[in-house]
Design a protein around this motif. Sequence first.
Motif, short mmCIF file in Angstrom:
data_model
loop_
_atom_site.label_atom_id
_atom_site.label_comp_id
_atom_site.label_asym_id
_atom_site.label_seq_id
_atom_site.Cartn_x
_atom_site.Cartn_y
_atom_site.Cartn_z
N PHE A 44 -27.88 32.19 -17.11
CA PHE A 44 -27.31 31.05 -17.80
C PHE A 44 -26.81 30.06 -16.76
O PHE A 44 -26.01 30.42 -15.90
CB PHE A 44 -26.14 31.48 -18.70
N ASN A 45 -27.29 28.81 -16.83
CA ASN A 45 -26.78 27.74 -15.99
C ASN A 45 -26.01 26.80 -16.90
O ASN A 45 -26.57 26.26 -17.86
CB ASN A 45 -27.93 27.00 -15.30
N VAL A 46 -24.73 26.64 -16.60
CA VAL A 46 -23.88 25.77 -17.41
C VAL A 46 -23.21 24.74 -16.51
O VAL A 46 -23.06 24.97 -15.31
CB VAL A 46 -22.80 26.59 -18.18
N HIS A 79 -21.74 41.49 -17.81
CA HIS A 79 -21.74 40.49 -16.74
C HIS A 79 -22.20 41.14 -15.44
O HIS A 79 -21.72 42.20 -15.05
CB HIS A 79 -20.32 39.93 -16.58
N LEU A 80 -23.16 40.50 -14.77
CA LEU A 80 -23.63 40.99 -13.47
C LEU A 80 -23.09 40.15 -12.33
O LEU A 80 -22.61 40.67 -11.33
CB LEU A 80 -25.15 41.02 -13.43
N ARG A 81 -23.19 38.80 -12.45
CA ARG A 81 -22.68 37.94 -11.39
C ARG A 81 -22.57 36.51 -11.89
O ARG A 81 -23.28 36.11 -12.82
CB ARG A 81 -23.55 37.98 -10.15
N THR A 82 -21.68 35.76 -11.26
CA THR A 82 -21.57 34.33 -11.52
C THR A 82 -21.27 33.62 -10.21
O THR A 82 -20.37 34.01 -9.48
CB THR A 82 -20.43 34.03 -12.53
N GLY A 89 -16.65 16.38 -9.25
CA GLY A 89 -16.00 16.57 -10.55
C GLY A 89 -16.83 17.33 -11.56
O GLY A 89 -16.37 17.59 -12.66
N VAL A 90 -18.07 17.68 -11.21
CA VAL A 90 -18.91 18.47 -12.11
C VAL A 90 -18.89 19.92 -11.64
O VAL A 90 -19.26 20.22 -10.50
CB VAL A 90 -20.37 17.94 -12.16
N TRP A 91 -18.44 20.79 -12.51
CA TRP A 91 -18.40 22.22 -12.24
C TRP A 91 -19.67 22.84 -12.82
O TRP A 91 -20.05 22.52 -13.95
CB TRP A 91 -17.19 22.86 -12.89
N ALA A 92 -20.31 23.73 -12.07
CA ALA A 92 -21.52 24.39 -12.54
C ALA A 92 -21.41 25.89 -12.27
O ALA A 92 -20.79 26.31 -11.29
CB ALA A 92 -22.75 23.82 -11.84
N ALA A 93 -22.01 26.67 -13.15
CA ALA A 93 -22.05 28.11 -12.96
C ALA A 93 -23.47 28.60 -13.19
O ALA A 93 -24.17 28.13 -14.09
CB ALA A 93 -21.10 28.82 -13.92
N ASP A 94 -23.87 29.53 -12.37
CA ASP A 94 -25.14 30.23 -12.48
C ASP A 94 -24.74 31.69 -12.72
O ASP A 94 -24.25 32.35 -11.81
CB ASP A 94 -25.93 30.05 -11.19
N ALA A 95 -24.88 32.15 -13.96
CA ALA A 95 -24.42 33.49 -14.33
C ALA A 95 -25.58 34.34 -14.83
O ALA A 95 -26.49 33.83 -15.47
CB ALA A 95 -23.36 33.37 -15.42
#
Length: 127
Positions: A44-46, A79-82, A89-95
């Motif tokens: 998931f990329n958010v 959950h495996l990793r994030t 100012g843009v926060w992103a997560a690759d989970a």
Amino acid sequence: MKRIALISPLALAACAPPVPVAEDFIPEYLGVETKLLDGDLVQFNVAMTKAREAANVQRYAECAAAQYALIRGYGFARHLRTNVTEEGGVWAADAVYTISPTLPDGLATIDAEVTVAACKETGIPTV
């Protein structure tokens, strides 16, 4: 003759930083990109703005994972990793999560129905 400079209160106010308003603290969720990696392994990329800390964007990814598990007919995720980044100012997560019909082994498990309900209560969007 002594000169005294008079400064208008309006001129001083123009130099002060703007006073924050409620909208400055309401996160803007920029979307979720979901990628099935292998069977039950999902990435998931958010992205969002106005996060206060990395945990905010991690929670957004968790909400997406929980909803995705329900959509696929599963009740749980692990959950495996994030990886979290912040730029301009843009926060992103690759989970990455695994999804499963039964409670998986491990400590970082989530009940998809409970998590989706909590996300809706707090205003965090899901997939």
